[in-house]
Design a protein around this motif. Structure first.
Motif: not given
Length: 550
Positions: A75-76, A85-86, A153-154, A173-174
């Motif tokens: 999922q990452y 991805m920060s 992330q979302l 994913v969420v």
């Protein structure tokens, strides 16, 4: 959808999870092989190792460690590909990984030392060492960190693109992490407030029915936490591999939202034979359980619509000739496809398990074990294996070679044959009344036990074939990680069949859907939970068990 390759720092995070997952596959698979040998009656464990010790290792390491680490790593990768991805996300991802791994090591150590022979479900009055429960708590907390990373992330993507439809991968994913977070509140509660104080000697009693209810509040959604990453791949990745397109964005989102609503308030269908729960509430939760069949049927329709469109686009005519146009010699497709097919009898078995009447026939028999091996160990694991053939080389900057693809096809069929033999014999033996969770030696020399011998031997044969499949898969993983030529392996992401499809924006209303899920959970659990607590034995908040550790 971002088209670039997943950045190296993010690839390292995903791969760190994959390493743990495949180590768990090898360890847990060996324990499963030993189980089948013991149950055959022809093998005795050496060095004083107990049957329930290896049974606990097998269940925990494969059912929790392997699946959770693979899913979070996968999922990452999906989130990195779809919303980015920060640096802050990466930092917290490593923290979550360390906490989850620390909890895993702590719990596994206690099992290996023989201080936690409490099985996968750790039912009271079985009691483990306090470090086992503390390890479980750390494991869950570590996964919560991953949950909130994915949520954020979302959220950050939505801030940058207000009013836009979220990427399908990120949406899925969420949903899955919402299911995980909400459901693990139950198991975390029973571990923190019941099992840890009890194992430390702070209290002498534990309310068994409360603990079992909180466990199964988590235990059944866990199945969908395993399954939905496979669905993510089926919806968004497999169509690309077969040269097709996503049939419908809206249909995919609707299926996942239905899983969010109906996968959690259903734990009582695992407790149909238990006293202390009003039959009315069992009936309600059985109905909600059957509702989960709807998104699975939607998924089956969507998948085969994508298959048919891809086959016909290649020029295959007739009612079923499009079937020939599918890439049967591509392990990235074959392994997940066999997983899809296995879910047909697996889903039918799930309906039997959830039925109040039919559950009485198979409850606590080895049929249930066979069902888990058909769904999780076949449907989910074959899909995860199929994903590994492109995901691992993509993350490592390598390529899938024709030789490894061929070996992967062999591994897929080895796994399918072994699991068919083992799971099939478990189903049949369960119908004959053989109990689950029990070593063969506990059956004694009864006439009925002698009728089961053939099925026990079949399980040992199937388990041996499966272990060959595990060795092959671990070897393939090692080669994909370190031994294949360097290059750029595609991260396959399918396009939509109808780019102009208007997905209802109500699907993006998270407050609405989380609110409905909360209402269903409160409706299904509040009154019966209050009833369970109020009707505990007179003079105490629970049952007293002067029983030592397993």
């Amino acid at each position: 959808m971002l088209k670039n390759k997943i950045p190296k720092p993010e690839s390292k995070i995903a791969m760190a999870h994959m390493y743990v997952a495949f180590i768990a596959l090898l360890v847990g698979g060996l324990m499963g092989l030993l189980q089948t040998f013991v149950r055959s009656g022809e093998f005795t464990l050496p060095f004083g190792i107990g049957y329930y010790q290896i049974l606990t290792v097998h269940g925990v390491v494969l059912g929790l460690v392997l699946t959770t680490f693979f899913i979070i790593g996968f999922q990452y990768a999906l989130m990195s590909k779809s919303v980015g991805m920060s640096k802050g996300h990466r930092k917290w991802a490593w923290i979550g990984y360390i906490v989850t791994l620390a909890g895993t090591i702590m719990a596994a150590t206690m099992i290996l030392l023989g201080e936690a022979n409490v099985l996968y479900t750790f039912y009271a009055p079985l009691q483990a060492h306090p470090l086992y429960y503390i390890g479980l708590a750390l494991f869950v907390v570590g996964t919560w960190i991953a949950c909130f990373i994915n949520f954020n992330q979302l959220y950050q993507w939505k801030k940058q693109d207000p009013g836009e439809k979220s990427p399908l991968m990120a949406f899925m994913v969420v949903i899955n992490m919402l299911i995980w977070f909400i459901s693990t509140l139950g198991v975390a509660s029973t571990v923190l407030f019941q099992f840890i104080p009890w194992s430390l000697g702070m209290v002498d009693e534990i309310n068994v029915l409360v603990s079992r209810t909180l466990f199964w509040y988590f235990g059944h959604p866990l199945v969908y936490f395993w399954l939905l990453p496979a669905y993510m791949a089926w919806y968004t990745i497999i169509p690309k591999i077969i040269g097709g397109k996503i049939f419908s964005d809206g249909l995919a989102r609707l299926a996942f939202l239905l899983f969010l609503l109906f996968s959690i308030p259903v734990g009582f269908h695992h407790q149909l034979t238990e006293p202390g729960i009003d039959p009315f509430w069992k009936y309600i939760q059985v109905i909600l359980t059957f509702m989960v069949a709807i998104p699975s049927l939607l998924t089956a329709f969507s998948m085969f619509a994508s298959f048919e469109m891809a086959g016909r686009a290649k020029g295959h005519k007739g009612l079923f000739k499009w079937f020939k146009g599918l890439p049967w010699k591509d392990v990235r497709f074959l392994a997940p496809f066999i997983g899809m097919v296995a879910f047909i009898p697996g889903g039918a078995g799930g309906l039997i398990n959830a039925s109040n009447q039919l559950n009485g026939v198979i409850h606590n028999t080895i049929w249930v074990t066979g069902h888990f091996h058909l769904t999780v160990a076949t449907t989910v694991m074959l899909t995860f294996f199929g994903l590994s053939y492109w995901l691992i080389p993509h993350l490592k900057g390598r390529t899938l070679t024709p030789k490894l693809n061929k070996l992967g096809l062999i591994q897929t069929w080895v796994w399918t044959i072994g699991m068919s033999i083992m799971s099939g014999s478990m189903h049949i033996q369960g119908l004959l009344g053989a109990p689950r969770r029990s070593a063969f030696s506990t059956y004694g020399g009864s006439e009925q036990a002698q009728e089961w011998v053939g099925y026990q031997i079949a399980q040992a044969v199937g388990g041996s074939i499966l272990f060959i499949g595990i060795i092959l898969m671990v070897y393939i993983f090692f080669k994909l990680s370190f031994g294949t030529p360097k290059g750029d392996q595609e991260f396959p992401v399918a396009e939509y069949a109808d780019v102009n499809e208007r997905t209802p924006m109500v699907f993006e209303n998270w407050k609405l859907w989380i609110g409905i899920a909360a209402v269903l959970i409160l409706f299904a659990y509040t009154i019966p939970f209050i009833d369970i607590i109020q009707n505990s034995p007179p003079g105490s908040p629970g049952f007293q068990f002067p029983i030592g550790r397993g």
